[in-house]
Design an enzyme around this catalytic site. Structure first.
Site, PDB file in Angstrom:
ATOM      1  N   ASP A  19      41.678  27.113 -23.297  1.00 34.53           N
ATOM      2  CA  ASP A  19      40.774  27.705 -22.313  1.00 34.53           C
ATOM      3  C   ASP A  19      40.574  29.203 -22.570  1.00 34.53           C
ATOM      4  OD1 ASP A  19      39.070  27.618 -20.170  1.00 34.53           O
ATOM      5  OD2 ASP A  19      40.631  27.652 -18.633  1.00 34.53           O
ATOM      6  N   HIS A  36      33.442  29.874 -28.611  1.00 39.74           N
ATOM      7  CA  HIS A  36      33.812  28.524 -29.068  1.00 39.74           C
ATOM      8  C   HIS A  36      33.982  28.502 -30.588  1.00 39.74           C
ATOM      9  CE1 HIS A  36      33.222  27.246 -25.056  1.00 39.74           C
ATOM     10  NE2 HIS A  36      31.904  27.186 -25.070  1.00 39.74           N
ATOM     11  N   LEU A 130      51.777  14.940 -39.019  1.00 39.03           N
ATOM     12  CA  LEU A 130      51.453  15.410 -37.667  1.00 39.03           C
ATOM     13  C   LEU A 130      50.343  14.526 -37.118  1.00 39.03           C
ATOM     14  CD1 LEU A 130      51.415  17.706 -35.390  1.00 39.03           C
ATOM     15  CD2 LEU A 130      49.530  18.699 -36.696  1.00 39.03           C
TER      16      LEU A 130
HETATM   17  C1  IPE Z   1      39.271  22.468 -19.296  1.00 42.12           C
HETATM   18  O1  IPE Z   1      38.747  23.734 -19.233  1.00 42.12           O
HETATM   19  C2  IPE Z   1      38.589  21.649 -20.355  1.00 42.12           C
HETATM   20  C3  IPE Z   1      38.831  22.067 -21.737  1.00 42.12           C
HETATM   21  C4  IPE Z   1      39.619  23.025 -22.144  1.00 42.12           C
HETATM   22  C5  IPE Z   1      38.126  21.295 -22.735  1.00 42.12           C
HETATM   23  P1  IPE Z   1      37.567  24.116 -18.219  1.00 42.12           P
HETATM   24  O2  IPE Z   1      37.304  25.551 -18.448  1.00 42.12           O
HETATM   25  O3  IPE Z   1      36.443  23.180 -18.389  1.00 42.12           O
HETATM   26  O4  IPE Z   1      38.241  23.844 -16.807  1.00 42.12           O
HETATM   27  P2  IPE Z   1      37.940  24.476 -15.369  1.00 42.12           P
HETATM   28  O5  IPE Z   1      36.505  24.213 -15.082  1.00 42.12           O
HETATM   29  O6  IPE Z   1      38.243  25.926 -15.461  1.00 42.12           O
HETATM   30  O7  IPE Z   1      38.881  23.775 -14.446  1.00 42.12           O
HETATM   31  C1  IPE Z   2      37.421  26.494 -23.231  1.00 42.70           C
HETATM   32  O1  IPE Z   2      36.837  27.717 -22.977  1.00 42.70           O
HETATM   33  C2  IPE Z   2      36.574  25.590 -24.092  1.00 42.70           C
HETATM   34  C3  IPE Z   2      35.981  24.460 -23.371  1.00 42.70           C
HETATM   35  C4  IPE Z   2      36.135  24.159 -22.129  1.00 42.70           C
HETATM   36  C5  IPE Z   2      35.110  23.617 -24.160  1.00 42.70           C
HETATM   37  P1  IPE Z   2      35.819  27.916 -21.782  1.00 42.70           P
HETATM   38  O2  IPE Z   2      34.447  27.672 -22.307  1.00 42.70           O
HETATM   39  O3  IPE Z   2      36.194  27.107 -20.614  1.00 42.70           O
HETATM   40  O4  IPE Z   2      36.014  29.454 -21.502  1.00 42.70           O
HETATM   41  P2  IPE Z   2      36.098  30.170 -20.086  1.00 42.70           P
HETATM   42  O5  IPE Z   2      37.123  29.446 -19.278  1.00 42.70           O
HETATM   43  O6  IPE Z   2      34.738  30.075 -19.473  1.00 42.70           O
HETATM   44  O7  IPE Z   2      36.502  31.563 -20.409  1.00 42.70           O
HETATM   45 MG    MG Z   3      37.382  27.435 -19.009  1.00 44.66          MG
END
Ligand code: IPE
Ligand code: IPE
Ligand code: MG
Length: 246
Positions: A19, A36, A130
């Site tokens: 995240d 990303h 792994l």
């Molecule tokens: C969880 O992260 C999903 C992934 C890392 C793929 P999100 O950023 O989507 O989750 P919320 O919305 O903060 O709970």
């Molecule tokens: C995690 O990073 C990747 C996915 C959920 C695909 P985010 O895109 O959720 O990044 P934040 O949480 O908005 O910073």
């Molecule tokens: Mg996120």
């Protein structure tokens, strides 16, 4: 997967909620998708490092069922990032002995992505250094519902009796059938929630929430999470010391 027991204090299965990509990019005045793309570099680092640390299974949460709610351009970029990652890194993963598996609802994915996923699973099927599990279009509740549908179908077909359904049997219908449950779940970016990740499997996982954003997550941050895990006392509902007999 046959292998020696890991050293004491080392998790067999580490699962990561990757995240913070969007915030990482935002801090640099860049679009979320830039985060990303940089996040893929962290994936490469951590896959390599987890193999070196004798982790048996590394599960990475890459795209949730709920992530479809993001802007279409971000969603399609995330789809193509997975496709390109597998295409560009598959030879390397095969050489490194990584067994790639994908969990989540896959039948609604586009045909070319599905093809790439199936190719990765087939080409790495014999590998055992792994197990790399990519949770893509994954939701814990969805996984449980899909398992339940298959169990119900087996009961309706007379192949299974309701009294045969216990926790062990139920687990065999999940996407993770046959694998050890996660011992350690790491969520980067400081958020402290589960967001529908491995709900069944993480019943007794230890959680670590480093504040570092995913694109900055490196070998040192991974080792720090392992060190934190090693200090935890896992009780599984029992007591630490055996109870003295009266
Ligand atoms: C969880 O992260 C999903 C992934 C890392 C793929 P999100 O950023 O989507 O989750 P919320 O919305 O903060 O709970
Ligand atoms: C995690 O990073 C990747 C996915 C959920 C695909 P985010 O895109 O959720 O990044 P934040 O949480 O908005 O910073
Ligand atoms: Mg996120």
């Amino acid at each position: 997967m046959k292998r020696a027991e890991p050293p004491a204090g080392l998790p067999r299965h580490v699962a990561i909620i990757m995240d913070g990509n969007g915030r990482w990019a935002g801090q640099r005045g860049m679009p979320r998708t830039y985060g990303h793309h940089r996040g893929v570099e962290s994936v490469r680092r951590i896959v390599r490092h987890a193999g070196e640390r004798s982790i048996e299974t590394l599960t990475l949460f890459a795209f949730s069922r709920e992530n479809w709610g993001r802007p279409p351009s971000e969603v399609s970029e995330l789809m193509s990032i997975l496709r390109r990652f597998i295409r560009s890194d598959l030879d390397e993963l095969v050489r490194a002995g990584v067994n790639v598996r994908v969990i989540g609802e896959r039948h609604s994915l586009e045909a070319d992505l599905l093809h790439v996923i199936e190719d990765a699973e087939t080409r790495t099927a014999a590998n055992s250094r792994l197990r790399l599990v990519l949770a893509f279009n994954y939701g814990g509740r969805d996984e449980i519902v899909r398992a339940t549908q298959r169990i119900a179908a087996a009961v309706a077909a007379g192949e299974l009796s309701p009294s045969d359904i216990d926790e062990t049997r139920f687990s065999q219908y999940l996407d993770t059938a046959g694998w050890a449950d996660p011992d350690l779940v790491i969520r980067t970016s400081g958020e402290q929630r589960v967001s529908n990740f491995l709900l069944w499997q993480s019943a007794y996982a230890e959680y670590v929430f480093p504040s570092v954003l995913w694109p900055d997550f490196d070998e040192g941050a991974f080792d720090k999470a392992l060190a934190e895990y090693a200090t935890r006392e896992r009780r599984f509902g029992t007591v630490a010391e055996p109870i003295a007999k009266p």
